[in-house]
Scaffold this motif. Structure first.
Motif, short mmCIF file in Angstrom:
data_model
loop_
_atom_site.label_atom_id
_atom_site.label_comp_id
_atom_site.label_asym_id
_atom_site.label_seq_id
_atom_site.Cartn_x
_atom_site.Cartn_y
_atom_site.Cartn_z
N ASN A 78 1.63 11.43 -10.47
CA ASN A 78 1.05 12.52 -10.53
C ASN A 78 1.86 13.81 -10.75
N ILE A 134 0.66 -1.20 0.05
CA ILE A 134 0.08 -0.07 0.00
C ILE A 134 1.00 1.12 0.06
N GLY A 135 1.80 1.42 0.81
CA GLY A 135 2.83 2.53 1.05
C GLY A 135 3.46 2.69 -0.55
N HIS A 136 4.16 1.49 -1.00
CA HIS A 136 4.62 1.45 -2.37
C HIS A 136 3.64 2.17 -3.49
N THR A 137 2.45 1.77 -3.44
CA THR A 137 1.47 2.11 -4.29
C THR A 137 0.87 3.58 -4.13
N LYS A 138 0.83 4.16 -3.11
CA LYS A 138 0.86 5.67 -2.94
C LYS A 138 2.07 6.11 -3.30
N ASP A 139 3.34 5.71 -2.94
CA ASP A 139 4.34 6.37 -3.89
C ASP A 139 4.27 6.52 -5.16
N VAL A 186 1.64 6.18 -7.29
CA VAL A 186 0.81 7.26 -7.65
C VAL A 186 1.25 8.74 -7.50
N ASP A 187 1.93 8.99 -6.30
CA ASP A 187 2.54 10.20 -6.43
C ASP A 187 3.40 10.70 -7.13
#
Length: 69
Positions: A50, A39-44, A46-47
């Motif tokens: 973006n 989940i943390g890697h996925t957020k990174d 997406v960031d």
């Protein structure tokens, strides 16, 4: 020194984690820990995407302005 967060690096980390979780020997605790890391890697990811989208938008606007002249 920590590894620089690049899209390729993060995708490789997610893929590696998924492979570990797919192992039959993985405990529930390890699976949940891996899920949290993913989940943390996925957020990174997406960031980073973006940020790249924002850069592309600026460049596209600049290119359109040049073409209009």
């Amino acid at each position: 020194m920590p590894t620089k967060k690049t899209l390729q690096n993060l995708i490789e980390k997610v893929e590696s984690t998924v492979e570990k979780v797919d192992s039959v020997e993985t405990s529930l605790e390890d699976t949940l820990s891996a899920y949290q890391k993913t989940i943390g890697h996925t957020k990174d990811i997406v960031d980073l995407l973006n940020k790249q989208k924002d850069k592309f938008t600026v460049l596209q606007k600049q290119a359109n302005e040049l073409l209009e002249k």
